[in-house]
Structures are given as structure tokens and as C-alpha cells.
Motif scaffolding. Sequence first.
Motif, PDB file in Angstrom:
ATOM      1  N   LEU A 265       0.822  -1.208   0.000  1.00  0.00           N
ATOM      2  CA  LEU A 265       0.000   0.000   0.000  1.00  0.00           C
ATOM      3  C   LEU A 265       0.856   1.258   0.000  1.00  0.00           C
ATOM      4  O   LEU A 265       0.483   2.273  -0.607  1.00  0.00           O
ATOM      5  CB  LEU A 265      -0.943  -0.020   1.207  1.00  0.00           C
ATOM      6  CG  LEU A 265      -2.119  -0.997   1.044  1.00  0.00           C
ATOM      7  CD1 LEU A 265      -2.894  -1.157   2.345  1.00  0.00           C
ATOM      8  CD2 LEU A 265      -3.052  -0.535  -0.076  1.00  0.00           C
ATOM      9  N   GLN A 266       2.012   1.210   0.639  1.00  0.00           N
ATOM     10  CA  GLN A 266       2.905   2.363   0.552  1.00  0.00           C
ATOM     11  C   GLN A 266       3.417   2.543  -0.879  1.00  0.00           C
ATOM     12  O   GLN A 266       3.558   3.666  -1.359  1.00  0.00           O
ATOM     13  CB  GLN A 266       4.061   2.207   1.542  1.00  0.00           C
ATOM     14  CG  GLN A 266       3.636   2.400   2.988  1.00  0.00           C
ATOM     15  CD  GLN A 266       4.800   2.457   3.956  1.00  0.00           C
ATOM     16  OE1 GLN A 266       5.953   2.612   3.571  1.00  0.00           O
ATOM     17  NE2 GLN A 266       4.506   2.318   5.238  1.00  0.00           N
ATOM     18  N   GLY A 267       3.683   1.425  -1.549  1.00  0.00           N
ATOM     19  CA  GLY A 267       4.110   1.507  -2.946  1.00  0.00           C
ATOM     20  C   GLY A 267       3.039   2.094  -3.849  1.00  0.00           C
ATOM     21  O   GLY A 267       3.326   2.935  -4.716  1.00  0.00           O
ATOM     22  N   LEU A 268       1.804   1.682  -3.650  1.00  0.00           N
ATOM     23  CA  LEU A 268       0.692   2.245  -4.429  1.00  0.00           C
ATOM     24  C   LEU A 268       0.487   3.717  -4.093  1.00  0.00           C
ATOM     25  O   LEU A 268       0.200   4.537  -4.973  1.00  0.00           O
ATOM     26  CB  LEU A 268      -0.592   1.459  -4.156  1.00  0.00           C
ATOM     27  CG  LEU A 268      -0.668   0.060  -4.774  1.00  0.00           C
ATOM     28  CD1 LEU A 268      -1.879  -0.694  -4.233  1.00  0.00           C
ATOM     29  CD2 LEU A 268      -0.733   0.135  -6.307  1.00  0.00           C
ATOM     30  N   ALA A 269       0.623   4.050  -2.809  1.00  0.00           N
ATOM     31  CA  ALA A 269       0.443   5.444  -2.390  1.00  0.00           C
ATOM     32  C   ALA A 269       1.477   6.357  -3.041  1.00  0.00           C
ATOM     33  O   ALA A 269       1.160   7.480  -3.441  1.00  0.00           O
ATOM     34  CB  ALA A 269       0.525   5.529  -0.867  1.00  0.00           C
ATOM     35  N   ARG A 270       2.711   5.884  -3.142  1.00  0.00           N
ATOM     36  CA  ARG A 270       3.742   6.701  -3.792  1.00  0.00           C
ATOM     37  C   ARG A 270       3.417   6.970  -5.249  1.00  0.00           C
ATOM     38  O   ARG A 270       3.831   7.983  -5.815  1.00  0.00           O
ATOM     39  CB  ARG A 270       5.104   6.004  -3.678  1.00  0.00           C
ATOM     40  CG  ARG A 270       5.682   6.006  -2.278  1.00  0.00           C
ATOM     41  CD  ARG A 270       7.085   5.434  -2.220  1.00  0.00           C
ATOM     42  NE  ARG A 270       7.514   5.380  -0.827  1.00  0.00           N
ATOM     43  CZ  ARG A 270       7.341   4.338  -0.018  1.00  0.00           C
ATOM     44  NH1 ARG A 270       6.763   3.241  -0.487  1.00  0.00           N
ATOM     45  NH2 ARG A 270       7.735   4.372   1.230  1.00  0.00           N
ATOM     46  N   ALA A 298      -1.166   6.238   4.134  1.00  0.00           N
ATOM     47  CA  ALA A 298      -2.234   7.221   3.895  1.00  0.00           C
ATOM     48  C   ALA A 298      -1.642   8.618   3.765  1.00  0.00           C
ATOM     49  O   ALA A 298      -2.043   9.404   2.883  1.00  0.00           O
ATOM     50  CB  ALA A 298      -3.248   7.162   5.028  1.00  0.00           C
ATOM     51  N   LYS A 299      -0.676   8.964   4.624  1.00  0.00           N
ATOM     52  CA  LYS A 299      -0.059  10.291   4.557  1.00  0.00           C
ATOM     53  C   LYS A 299       0.707  10.473   3.255  1.00  0.00           C
ATOM     54  O   LYS A 299       0.708  11.572   2.670  1.00  0.00           O
ATOM     55  CB  LYS A 299       0.847  10.500   5.774  1.00  0.00           C
ATOM     56  CG  LYS A 299       0.079  10.734   7.063  1.00  0.00           C
ATOM     57  CD  LYS A 299       0.975  11.129   8.219  1.00  0.00           C
ATOM     58  CE  LYS A 299       1.654   9.956   8.857  1.00  0.00           C
ATOM     59  NZ  LYS A 299       2.393  10.337  10.091  1.00  0.00           N
ATOM     60  N   TYR A 301      -0.055   9.047   0.375  1.00  0.00           N
ATOM     61  CA  TYR A 301      -1.060   9.234  -0.675  1.00  0.00           C
ATOM     62  C   TYR A 301      -1.647  10.648  -0.634  1.00  0.00           C
ATOM     63  O   TYR A 301      -1.856  11.285  -1.676  1.00  0.00           O
ATOM     64  CB  TYR A 301      -2.179   8.201  -0.523  1.00  0.00           C
ATOM     65  CG  TYR A 301      -3.221   8.299  -1.613  1.00  0.00           C
ATOM     66  CD1 TYR A 301      -3.008   7.713  -2.854  1.00  0.00           C
ATOM     67  CD2 TYR A 301      -4.406   9.013  -1.409  1.00  0.00           C
ATOM     68  CE1 TYR A 301      -3.948   7.830  -3.871  1.00  0.00           C
ATOM     69  CE2 TYR A 301      -5.353   9.139  -2.410  1.00  0.00           C
ATOM     70  CZ  TYR A 301      -5.115   8.539  -3.642  1.00  0.00           C
ATOM     71  OH  TYR A 301      -6.044   8.666  -4.650  1.00  0.00           O
ATOM     72  N   LEU A 302      -1.905  11.135   0.583  1.00  0.00           N
ATOM     73  CA  LEU A 302      -2.550  12.438   0.745  1.00  0.00           C
ATOM     74  C   LEU A 302      -1.569  13.604   0.640  1.00  0.00           C
ATOM     75  O   LEU A 302      -1.985  14.765   0.638  1.00  0.00           O
ATOM     76  CB  LEU A 302      -3.256  12.482   2.108  1.00  0.00           C
ATOM     77  CG  LEU A 302      -4.440  11.516   2.264  1.00  0.00           C
ATOM     78  CD1 LEU A 302      -4.811  11.372   3.734  1.00  0.00           C
ATOM     79  CD2 LEU A 302      -5.637  12.009   1.445  1.00  0.00           C
ATOM     80  N   GLY A 303      -0.275  13.294   0.588  1.00  0.00           N
ATOM     81  CA  GLY A 303       0.732  14.349   0.501  1.00  0.00           C
ATOM     82  C   GLY A 303       0.904  15.109   1.804  1.00  0.00           C
ATOM     83  O   GLY A 303       1.268  16.295   1.795  1.00  0.00           O
ATOM     84  N   LEU A 304       0.686  14.438   2.933  1.00  0.00           N
ATOM     85  CA  LEU A 304       0.795  15.078   4.240  1.00  0.00           C
ATOM     86  C   LEU A 304       2.216  14.951   4.784  1.00  0.00           C
ATOM     87  O   LEU A 304       2.986  14.093   4.348  1.00  0.00           O
ATOM     88  CB  LEU A 304      -0.198  14.438   5.218  1.00  0.00           C
ATOM     89  CG  LEU A 304      -1.676  14.521   4.820  1.00  0.00           C
ATOM     90  CD1 LEU A 304      -2.518  13.737   5.811  1.00  0.00           C
ATOM     91  CD2 LEU A 304      -2.136  15.973   4.746  1.00  0.00           C
ATOM     92  N   ASN A 305       2.509  15.790   5.756  1.00  0.00           N
ATOM     93  CA  ASN A 305       3.806  15.757   6.425  1.00  0.00           C
ATOM     94  C   ASN A 305       3.973  14.428   7.147  1.00  0.00           C
ATOM     95  O   ASN A 305       3.171  14.076   8.020  1.00  0.00           O
ATOM     96  CB  ASN A 305       3.898  16.919   7.427  1.00  0.00           C
ATOM     97  CG  ASN A 305       5.258  16.998   8.084  1.00  0.00           C
ATOM     98  OD1 ASN A 305       6.067  16.068   8.029  1.00  0.00           O
ATOM     99  ND2 ASN A 305       5.519  18.118   8.738  1.00  0.00           N
ATOM    100  N   ALA A 306       5.018  13.689   6.800  1.00  0.00           N
ATOM    101  CA  ALA A 306       5.234  12.361   7.379  1.00  0.00           C
ATOM    102  C   ALA A 306       5.448  12.427   8.886  1.00  0.00           C
ATOM    103  O   ALA A 306       5.162  11.461   9.605  1.00  0.00           O
ATOM    104  CB  ALA A 306       6.427  11.682   6.709  1.00  0.00           C
TER     105      ALA A 306
END
Length: 324
Positions: A265-270, A298-299, A301-306
Motif C-alpha cells: 500500500l505504501q508503494g501504491l500510495a507513492r 495514507a499520509k 497518498y494524501l501528501g501530508l507531512n510524514a
Amino acid sequence: MYLALMSSAGSAKREPSELWPAYRIGGEKNPSRLGDSGKDVIIWRVLLPGYSGAALNDSRRLTFQSAENPSGPIFPQETSDLIERAVEHERQEDCSRNQALVILQARGSREVLEAAIMLCRSENPVRRNVGATILGQLGNPRSFPEECCDVLLELVRSNPELEVLRCALFSLGHLANPRCQPDLMRFANHTDPLVRYAVAFSFHAPQTEEAVQTLLRLMKEREEVRVRDWATRALGLSEADGEAIRDALLANAVDEDEIVRTEALQGLARRKDRRAVAYLIEELLTPTCHVDDFADAAKIYLGLNAEQEFDPAELIALLQAKRQ
């Protein structure tokens, strides 16, 4: 443990290695000066990872005692002595931490490099194992990485015993040198699952289409879950993209193993693949011990501050808003 070494104030401009020539242990290169202790004394603090005590032996050389076994023998400082202790520990198949090996790796010196190279070229597989392990994590940051890589590649090409092959491949992974990838691919279909695990662990960003295809095959591994995990991680973190890659990541997003799912899911989010959203919401609705990893996805994917903390409910709301 921190070892406090004292010098006169007049010696303050000199490095600890000059003041104590016998001192050759991890941390020597980056001592921290704590300040003055009285008028005439400077205290230097040097981190000794994994050690609880130090002593001067009869030859006035510093030796160090294991934190895990403070009543046990004090380790010698000479590289040759440490090598023999590391080999003996390996020979006994002791599952505890090989403290002598840790010291050798921490030193990161040319002397240790040359000793490890000699071990790798020994006829004894136990000695080759120790040599390969030293080379994989010699120094921090890594010392002589290209030379270490050359010797490890020489070792894996020499048709070594199974245990030596595993060890050398894992050590190549610690070096993360992309020129290792052709050799890694040679072993991707090895009959031993731990060799395949070592290959997946040692892959980083795939450099060629052949490397991508190798990782896609390893992502389908059924016998050893760690192969699937590390292959998914390597491809997920890479810049490689395309329908086959995304489909493979999506397939592993529903894997039975939770860690594999986080990597997928992290790979898909990127890659900002919208198909990840439903799976991320589902994982965040049923939090487990890896909920932080799904939150990280999720962060991404959403472009949020890690670094920013979010409650799972907040991330779910933001993901649902993205779906509309």
C-alpha cells in the motif's frame, strides 16, 4: 556505555587517538568533548556500543567488557585476537550477539578490512562466514564500500557453501551497491528459500527491466514470506512504474501477511494509485500493531507531512474526501 578518557588541558587540540594510541574502537572518529573538569583536565566521551566496562590490561591496552555478560571475559583489543574470538563464537553456533564481531565492524579500519578479506579467502567456511559478515557492515558510515563489495562478489561467484552464500548475499544488501544486481538475479530462483530471501533483502532500486521482472517474480513467493515482503518493499520504494508493477502491488495489498500489505500500500500510495484508498480505509478502520505503517501510507497518498501525527479517524475522513 560511554568511556570517559581524560587529558590535560594543554592537549585539548589533540585527538583521542593521538592521546591514547592503543584506543581503536567504534566512536574514535567522532569523540565529543564534554568540557573541562577542573582547570587542567579535559574529559572526552566516546560511545562504546554494547559494552559496560573497560580496563587496562597488563600491556596498558584498553579492553572492553560485554554489556550482555558483564561478568564474562574482557575482550582483547588486537584485531587478530578479536578475529579468533568472532570465529570461535560462530563455530559454536552461539545464538547470542557476537560481540567480538561487533567491535571489528565498529572499528572500520584498513586493518580490519584486510583481516576480513583474508577470512573470505580462507578454505574454512566458518571463517569465510565471519569475513563476509564483517564486510557487510564495516564502519559507520561504511568504510571501503567498493572494496568490500568486490570481495563479497568474488565470494558469491566462487560457488560457496550454502551458509556462506546466504551470508555473503545479505552482506551485499547492507552495502546497497547497484552493481551487485546482476549477481543477485543469478540466485533469484535458487532452491533454498533463505537464499531467495537474501536476494530480495539485498535488492534496492532496480536498475534494469530484468531487475524489475525479478522482483515481480519474488513478490509472488509463497514458501518464505520474507521474500515477498522485501521484494514488495524494494519495488514499492523504487521509481519504476507501469501497469504490471501496480497490479503486483495491488495483489499484495490483500496479502495474508500484514507487513507485506503495508509495503504494497505504501508503494501504491507513492504512485498515487486511487485503488489504494479503499484498502487504506479498511486497514485504518481495523487498527493492528502495524497501524502506524498504514497511516504512513495514507499520509504518502494524501501528501501530508510524514512527521505530523494524525488520528486514524482523521486520515479516514481525508481519504474518503479524496474518493468523492
